[in-house]
Design an enzyme around this catalytic site. Structure first.
Site, PDB file in Angstrom:
ATOM      1  N   ARG A 125       0.824  -1.226   0.000  1.00  0.00           N
ATOM      2  CA  ARG A 125       0.000   0.000   0.000  1.00  0.00           C
ATOM      3  C   ARG A 125       0.857   1.275   0.000  1.00  0.00           C
ATOM      4  O   ARG A 125       0.377   2.350   0.334  1.00  0.00           O
ATOM      5  CB  ARG A 125      -0.980   0.043   1.190  1.00  0.00           C
ATOM      6  CG  ARG A 125      -2.014  -1.092   1.152  1.00  0.00           C
ATOM      7  CD  ARG A 125      -2.965  -0.856  -0.022  1.00  0.00           C
ATOM      8  NE  ARG A 125      -4.080  -1.801  -0.057  1.00  0.00           N
ATOM      9  CZ  ARG A 125      -4.127  -2.904  -0.822  1.00  0.00           C
ATOM     10  NH1 ARG A 125      -3.112  -3.230  -1.604  1.00  0.00           N
ATOM     11  NH2 ARG A 125      -5.194  -3.664  -0.824  1.00  0.00           N
ATOM     12  N   LEU A 126       2.119   1.121  -0.365  1.00  0.00           N
ATOM     13  CA  LEU A 126       2.989   2.312  -0.448  1.00  0.00           C
ATOM     14  C   LEU A 126       2.996   2.793  -1.899  1.00  0.00           C
ATOM     15  O   LEU A 126       3.947   2.603  -2.650  1.00  0.00           O
ATOM     16  CB  LEU A 126       4.394   1.986   0.071  1.00  0.00           C
ATOM     17  CG  LEU A 126       4.405   1.579   1.551  1.00  0.00           C
ATOM     18  CD1 LEU A 126       5.824   1.296   2.026  1.00  0.00           C
ATOM     19  CD2 LEU A 126       3.765   2.675   2.411  1.00  0.00           C
TER      20      LEU A 126
END
Ligand SMILES: Cc1cc2nc3c(=O)[nH]c(=O)nc-3n(C[C@H](O)[C@H](O)[C@H](O)COP(=O)(O)O)c2cc1C
Length: 216
Positions: free
Chosen positions: A193-194
């Site tokens: 989720r970066l």
């Protein structure tokens, strides 16, 4: 609330969006990403969500098709008396959002919306297939109607009246809008989720675009 299955969760790993690769002009990056969506064979790669808001600030959103873009902005066509048309008449600020899932990419564009000049709406209208040109005459978009029958009847009447030799004129209440971007955000999904998020914004129409990274 019943939660959706945890299986509905994707890891994003298809690419990176780094400052070093970001062109100074956001239109150039948009063109590259749209071309990528076309090459990837995505269905309706020019589809986007248009968000508008009414005079009380209550938002509404719907999917439309992008019909062009140039240095002035992004154009789409619709009925000026529709819900979106009424909202744009009282609040010209709007947002576009493209989602190219297979490429793990999203583009957000925000700005003010103006009607396209009538000649440009005429030119696009005349380029549409006859059925779509007649459909624009039939539909009082967003109004409540008693059923399909009145639409079918009106279409049949217009089909009897017009053909390619006697083409219809553009309805006055149907035409194009142009959204002039004040900012763009390019989003590339990333692992854990970066995600990568680069925002382009500028102080004025002739000012250079500033590029900033946003936290995912
Ligand atoms: C893939 C797709 C493309 C669409 N393209 C357009 C379009 O270009 N113009 C349009 O007026 N409506 C288009 N629609 C219909 C709109 O989503 C919407 O139903 C309609 O414009 C009425 O919206 P409104 O009541 O908020 O004004 C499209 C819908 C889909 C699903």
């Amino acid at each position: 609330m019943s939660l959706l299955s945890g299986n509905l969760r994707e890891e994003y790993a298809r690419g990176r969006l780094l400052e070093a690769d970001a062109p100074a002009d956001p239109y150039a990056l948009f063109a590259t990403w749209l071309a990528g969506a076309v090459e990837a064979g995505l269905r309706e790669p020019n589809a986007f969500t248009l968000a508008t808001a009414d005079a009380q600030g209550r938002p509404s959103a719907r999917v439309l098709l992008l019909k062009g873009f140039d240095a002035r902005g992004f154009s789409f066509f619709t009925n000026y008396a529709s819900r979106k048309g009424q909202e744009l008449a009282v609040n010209p600020w709007a947002a576009l959002c493209f989602w190219w899932g297979a490429l793990e990419r999203q583009v957000r564009i925000e700005g003010q919306v103006l009607r396209l000049p009538a000649e440009e709406s005429d030119a696009y209208y005349q380029s549409r297939p006859l059925g779509a040109r007649l459909g624009a005459h039939v539909s009082r978009q967003s109004q409540v109607i008693p059923g399909r029958a009145p639409l079918e009847e009106r279409l049949a009447a217009l089909q009897a009246e017009y053909d390619e030799q006697h083409p219809p004129q553009r309805p006055e209440g149907w035409g194009g809008y142009l959204l002039a971007p004040a900012c763009f955000e390019f989003w590339q999904g990333g692992p854990h989720r970066l995600h990568d998020r680069l925002r382009y914004s500028r102080g004025g129409e002739s000012a250079p675009w500033r590029i900033e990274r946003l936290s995912p």
